[in-house]
Design an enzyme around this catalytic site. Structure first.
Site, mmCIF file in Angstrom:
data_model
loop_
_atom_site.group_PDB
_atom_site.id
_atom_site.type_symbol
_atom_site.label_atom_id
_atom_site.label_comp_id
_atom_site.label_asym_id
_atom_site.label_seq_id
_atom_site.Cartn_x
_atom_site.Cartn_y
_atom_site.Cartn_z
ATOM 1 N N HIS A 32 0.844 -1.196 0.000
ATOM 2 C CA HIS A 32 0.000 0.000 0.000
ATOM 3 C C HIS A 32 0.880 1.246 0.000
ATOM 4 C CE1 HIS A 32 -2.401 -3.257 1.707
ATOM 5 N NE2 HIS A 32 -3.490 -2.593 1.362
ATOM 6 N N HIS A 72 -1.970 -0.941 7.159
ATOM 7 C CA HIS A 72 -1.705 -1.274 5.750
ATOM 8 C C HIS A 72 -0.610 -0.375 5.179
ATOM 9 C CE1 HIS A 72 -4.925 1.771 5.856
ATOM 10 N NE2 HIS A 72 -4.381 2.251 4.755
ATOM 11 N N LEU A 123 -8.410 -2.885 10.962
ATOM 12 C CA LEU A 123 -8.687 -1.466 11.156
ATOM 13 C C LEU A 123 -9.523 -1.231 12.410
ATOM 14 C CD1 LEU A 123 -9.220 -0.331 7.463
ATOM 15 C CD2 LEU A 123 -7.263 0.118 8.958
ATOM 16 N N ASP A 159 -9.340 6.589 7.381
ATOM 17 C CA ASP A 159 -10.800 6.588 7.273
ATOM 18 C C ASP A 159 -11.363 5.255 7.753
ATOM 19 O OD1 ASP A 159 -11.206 9.181 5.967
ATOM 20 O OD2 ASP A 159 -10.247 8.278 4.225
ATOM 21 N N GLY A 160 -10.739 4.166 7.334
ATOM 22 C CA GLY A 160 -11.231 2.845 7.715
ATOM 23 C C GLY A 160 -11.197 2.620 9.210
ATOM 24 N N HIS A 263 -3.936 2.952 -3.570
ATOM 25 C CA HIS A 263 -4.207 2.558 -2.194
ATOM 26 C C HIS A 263 -3.553 1.231 -1.853
ATOM 27 C CE1 HIS A 263 -6.341 0.814 1.233
ATOM 28 N NE2 HIS A 263 -6.740 2.026 1.557
ATOM 29 N N GLU A 412 -17.879 -3.669 25.160
ATOM 30 C CA GLU A 412 -17.067 -4.869 25.330
ATOM 31 C C GLU A 412 -15.840 -4.871 24.424
ATOM 32 O OE1 GLU A 412 -21.309 -5.874 26.445
ATOM 33 O OE2 GLU A 412 -20.339 -4.931 24.711
ATOM 34 N N PHE A 438 -20.635 -12.424 25.240
ATOM 35 C CA PHE A 438 -20.104 -11.251 24.565
ATOM 36 C C PHE A 438 -18.614 -11.361 24.260
ATOM 37 C CE2 PHE A 438 -23.687 -9.472 27.220
ATOM 38 C CZ PHE A 438 -24.618 -9.628 26.193
ATOM 39 N N HIS A 462 -20.995 -16.205 33.539
ATOM 40 C CA HIS A 462 -22.242 -16.686 32.937
ATOM 41 C C HIS A 462 -21.911 -17.540 31.709
ATOM 42 C CE1 HIS A 462 -23.368 -13.443 35.571
ATOM 43 N NE2 HIS A 462 -24.658 -13.655 35.408
ATOM 44 N N HIS A 474 -28.208 -15.242 25.653
ATOM 45 C CA HIS A 474 -27.133 -14.995 26.608
ATOM 46 C C HIS A 474 -26.402 -16.265 27.029
ATOM 47 C CE1 HIS A 474 -28.823 -11.040 26.721
ATOM 48 N NE2 HIS A 474 -28.068 -10.638 27.731
#
Length: 662
Positions: A32, A72, A123, A159-160, A263, A412, A438, A462, A474
């Site tokens: 890149h 990158h 990213l 931006d990413g 890019h 999280e 999670f 949990h 859950h």
């Protein structure tokens, strides 16, 4: 600090970056070039005028941290490392860009010895992890003072990076905590792989960061004076800083700049030749004129005086203060740590409480947080459920960083990345809690922690259908298998309070690997009622109860289901079937044991595994013909006792599975 040699302009120094970036990408036929070429001016200003670093002493604790979140564009970082004089980053390493065994992989992989503070590429991870670095700097500053800890964390983000959701979580937290030592330089080039960012990204990004509570500025990223003025102003704010640097991707490439064509692909030989002419760089590939290289090397020496002054302050400390600081930065555990764990185990084995392992974990932490001053905990808005906050522990708060508990909010993924940054910074050993369901939200950061070999403790409570009424949304069923698939991650599911203490000890002693502690909501009996000083969980698996007579059946289990296996053993033994129970709190540690030990533990007869999760992975230990009592799909909403009966995770089912194979 001395300025670089006056005879070489900042533009010429930036062009050295552009040349090395396009040459290395061209040689690799992959990479890149656009971002390094577009951000060369910003990076040149940052490194020549502001960044506090010393390539001769690259791991100096009070160096500024620089994170290339836009991983990158790794040739920007590699070019800077070579130009400023990191010894191992030779020109030959740049010529071997993206080649096997080089120091210049396609995306940076953590190695502070060459100026790479973290692994980036996915990213959003870099900018979010940098929040953790900035937080750790403030926590360490509160403990050790300005004389030892007083530095900035700088980020170049794309931006990413800012499109990724994790950047919202972490940057919102940074604004809340007013992490004023964090400065993000946004490469606002309006280009992504697909084309113009207008195709998908039309946010008012500056307004977004203002809403987070950041100080926001906007500059022409090719106006070096404006960039310098903005960074100087950012250093003086009482909030994290966001500087939008409007740049031209691939700047200097006359036919491809400002297009997505530069890019993620080499410029091509013709465009490289045209670029050399356009920027006035007549030198051969990978050749840096002496005066330009010396200007950059002078930049690398710029903070040598700061480093020497820091060493003097460190040398003037009394022995105890110096030892405490050095131990914190090494990540060393204090003397007496092991004895504290053993005393807890002895007490629990004697008293045999029926604690949920999440409760056991909270009680272990009461011991550990007092014994290990580097431990800093937190939770993603589940503190009472995760049992992660010990009594009389102050919160980390905006502008007040002397506490040892972080309120991460419902973030999280952000929490996981911030903990990675804290671990990378050093001086802090982070742990944080959420529900195991999670873990999916945390997974990219957990994977990076494993790849970077960082000691981060993910407390996941949990951990099964045992959480009961909250239902299948859950209830983790596939999560143990998914987490066990990550290399260099210790997934530990303790059976009782004794194993919970042992697993915490393993997690803290594993300096080069992250850990997941999978903990129950429901109460479990104490399985280890006879105290042993030895950490049996460190074997990964061990015989909890040997067969009476010849062993015919081996029951393998983890966590809350060990009690079910023990009940099944009593039934089988009563029928004259010699049955052993093996507790397997950590598969990864068991895999490291000698084959002879594994064979001794597993035995030669019938094997049945019981775990309130899917079977995936268990065939490694029980074979395809082994029995498995567990989950085949998602759970249901009901009291947990009913759920275990409904899904057939019972001692009777284990007995039946064993007898069917005799």
């Amino acid at each position: 600090m001395n300025a670089p040699a006056a005879a070489v302009s900042l533009e010429t120094m930036a062009n050295a970056i552009r040349a090395l970036a396009m040459d290395a990408v061209e040689a690799a036929k992959s990479g890149h070039p656009g971002m390094p070429m577009g951000m060369a001016d910003v990076a040149t200003v940052l490194f020549t005028k502001f960044l506090k670093f010393d390539p001769a002493h690259p791991t100096w604790p009070d160096r500024d941290r620089f994170v290339l979140s836009a991983g990158h564009g790794s040739m920007l970082l590699y070019a800077l490392a070579h130009l400023t004089g990191y010894e191992r980053m030779t020109i030959d390493q740049l010529k071997r860009f993206r080649q096997l065994g080089s120091l210049t992989p396609g995306h940076p992989e953590v190695d502070p010895e060459i100026g790479v503070e973290m692994t980036t590429g996915p990213l959003g991870q870099g900018v979010s992890t940098a929040v953790g670095m900035a937080l750790a700097e403030r926590i360490a500053n509160a403990r050790f003072g300005d004389g030892l800890v007083d530095h900035f964390t700088y980020v170049i983000a794309s931006d990413g990076d800012l499109m990724e959701g994790v950047s919202h979580e972490a940057c919102s937290l940074a604004g809340h905590l007013r992490l004023s030592r964090l400065i993000v330089l946004w490469d606002d080039n309006h280009i992504s792989i697909d084309g113009s960012t207008d195709l998908s990204f039309t946010d008012d990004t500056q307004a977004r960061f203002r809403a987070y509570g950041w100080d926001v500025q906007a500059v022409d990223g090719h106006d070096t004076a404006a960039v310098a003025k903005a960074i100087a102003a950012a250093q003086q704010t009482d909030r994290p800083s966001f500087i939008a640097c409007r740049t031209i991707i691939g700047k200097g490439a006359p036919n491809k700049q400002n297009t997505h064509g530069c890019h993620g692909s080499p410029l091509g030989l013709d465009e490289v030749k045209a670029t050399r002419a356009h920027i006035g760089w007549p030198h051969e590939p990978f050749v840096i004129p002496h005066e330009v290289l010396e200007a950059w090397r002078a930049t690398g020496r710029r903070a040598a005086g700061d480093h020497a002054a820091w060493e003097s302050r460190h040398a003037a400390l009394d022995a105890a203060a110096a030892a405490a600081f050095d131990a914190a930065m090494r990540g060393a555990l204090p003397a007496g740590f092991g004895e504290a764990i053993e005393a807890f185990k002895r007490k629990v084995s004697a008293e045999t409480p029926n604690w949920a392992t999440r409760v056991a974990s909270g009680n272990v932490l009461e011991v550990l947080v007092a014994a290990v001053p580097e431990l800093v905990g937190g939770s993603a808005d589940l503190t009472p459920s995760n049992n992660t906050k010990v009594k009389n522990t102050a919160d980390v708060q905006p502008g007040s960083y002397g506490g040892r508990y972080v309120r991460y909010g419902v973030r999280e993924h952000g929490m996981a990345t911030v903990m990675n940054g804290m671990a990378l910074h050093r001086g802090v050993i982070p742990y944080g809690g959420t529900f195991m369901q999670f873990a999916d939200y945390c997974r990219p950061a957990i994977r990076l922690a494993a790849l970077m070999k960082q000691r981060v403790v993910f407390v996941m409570t949990h951990d099964s259908i045992g959480l009961g009424e909250d239902g299948p949304t859950h209830q983790p069923v596939e999560h143990l298998a998914a987490l066990r698939a990550i290399p260099n991650l210790l997934v530990m599911r303790p059976a009782d309070a004794v194993e919970t203490a042992e697993c915490w000890q393993i997690a803290l002693e594993s300096a080069d690997a992250p850990s997941v502690l999978a903990l129950t909501r429901q109460n479990v009996p104490t399985a280890r009622t006879e105290h042993t000083a030895e950490n049996k969980s460190a074997y990964g698996a061990y015989v909890l109860a040997e067969a009476e007579g010849t062993r015919a059946v081996t029951l393998l289990s983890t966590g809350s289901e060990v009690a079910i296996a023990m009940e099944a053993r009593r039934t089988l033994q009563a029928e004259g079937i010699g049955t052993a129970v093996v507790s397997m709190p950590c598969w990864e540690l068991f895999e490291r044991q000698p084959a002879s030990y594994q064979a001794q533990v597993l035995g030669n007869g019938v094997t049945v595994a019981v775990e309130a999760a899917v079977r995936q992975g268990w065939d490694r230990w029980i074979g395809r013909d082994g029995g498995f009592v567990g989950m085949a799909g998602f759970g249901e909403s009901a009291p947990y006792q009913e759920l275990y009966r409904h899904f057939g995770i019972t001692a009777e089912a284990v007995v039946e599975a064993a007898k069917a194979r005799l």
